[in-house]
Design an enzyme around this catalytic site. Structure first.
Site, short mmCIF file in Angstrom:
data_model
loop_
_atom_site.label_atom_id
_atom_site.label_comp_id
_atom_site.label_asym_id
_atom_site.label_seq_id
_atom_site.Cartn_x
_atom_site.Cartn_y
_atom_site.Cartn_z
N CYS A 73 0.84 -1.09 -0.12
CA CYS A 73 0.25 -0.06 -0.06
C CYS A 73 0.91 1.32 0.01
CB CYS A 73 -0.98 -0.05 1.40
SG CYS A 73 -0.54 1.08 2.53
N GLU A 74 0.54 2.33 -0.97
CA GLU A 74 1.35 3.30 -0.98
C GLU A 74 1.31 4.21 0.23
OE1 GLU A 74 -0.19 4.99 -4.73
OE2 GLU A 74 -1.96 5.95 -3.76
N HIS A 75 0.24 4.27 1.08
CA HIS A 75 0.45 4.98 2.02
C HIS A 75 1.15 4.55 3.52
CE1 HIS A 75 -4.05 5.95 0.55
NE2 HIS A 75 -3.36 6.73 -0.08
N HIS A 76 1.24 3.49 3.56
CA HIS A 76 1.85 2.85 4.64
C HIS A 76 3.14 2.18 4.23
CE1 HIS A 76 -2.26 3.56 5.92
NE2 HIS A 76 -1.45 4.51 6.91
N GLN A 114 -5.68 -0.17 -3.82
CA GLN A 114 -6.39 -1.31 -4.54
C GLN A 114 -7.14 -0.71 -5.42
OE1 GLN A 114 -8.30 -3.67 -1.37
NE2 GLN A 114 -9.85 -4.65 -3.00
N HIS A 142 -5.74 -5.87 4.10
CA HIS A 142 -4.44 -4.75 4.12
C HIS A 142 -4.14 -4.81 5.35
CE1 HIS A 142 -5.65 -2.21 0.70
NE2 HIS A 142 -6.66 -3.09 0.65
N CYS A 144 -2.10 -2.66 6.98
CA CYS A 144 -1.96 -1.37 7.54
C CYS A 144 -3.28 -1.16 8.30
CB CYS A 144 -1.85 -0.36 6.32
SG CYS A 144 -3.29 -0.17 5.16
#
Ligand code: ZN
Length: 181
Positions: A73-76, A114, A142, A144
């Site tokens: 995931c690109e956020h975490h 996603q 996920h 995260c």
């Protein structure tokens, strides 16, 4: 990705551990190596990884289901993973079925979310095959959400991208969703 090793060493120190202790001494090297796999999708072109054939008159839905994927995931920068379900109604072109997992793999091995992953798969199939329609569904977990202790620990995220009759025709969409249950 040997240029990453000093940076990973800094991260280890930054989280409060000693990067020079025995258990961690080789870790930057191992993490950099694992990144080659986890982020190996940047150097590859999914459109070049697939083979397209002429369709010899098949006009029913074609489905590839339960395609395993692992992404970050690109956020975490934590893993999310699950299964991809692809269906399409062919026109003049069909794709080698083993090539759909390969395409998924290339898009998944990047920093992703996603929703984008779902849409990239659908868009690429539309571009390559110009089919009458495409349906892509992804069901994923996920880390995260799970590992950081966010509520709804066992929540599974479902995303979808539909074009043509998959979007506009309830029967087509239901047939697809029934077949991937
Ligand atoms: Zn995340």
């Amino acid at each position: 990705m040997t240029n990453l090793e000093p940076l990973i060493k800094k991260i280890i120190a930054g989280i409060g551990d000693d990067p020079d202790r025995e258990g961690l001494i080789e870790t930057p090297k191992r993490v950099a190596k694992s990144f080659e796999k986890l982020y190996g999708g940047y150097k590859k072109d999914p459109k070049k990884a697939v083979t397209v054939f002429d369709n010899e008159g098949y006009d029913e839905m074609i489905i590839a289901r339960d395609i395993d994927f692992y992404s970050m995931c690109e956020h975490h920068m934590l893993p999310f993973f699950g299964k991809v379900y692809v269906g399409y109604l062919p026109d003049d072109k069909i794709i080698g079925l083993s090539k759909i997992p390969r395409m998924v793999e290339i898009f998944a091995r990047r920093l992703q979310n996603q929703e984008r992953l779902t849409k990239q798969i659908a868009d690429t199939l539309m571009e390559l095959l110009k089919p009458n329609g495409v349906g892509v569904v992804i069901k994923a977990t996920h880390l995260c959400m799970k590992a950081r202790g966010v509520e709804k620990q066992n929540c599974e995220i479902t995303t979808s991208s539909f074009t043509g009759p998959f979007r506009s025709n309830l029967n087509t969409r239901s047939e697809f969703l029934d077949l991937i249950k």
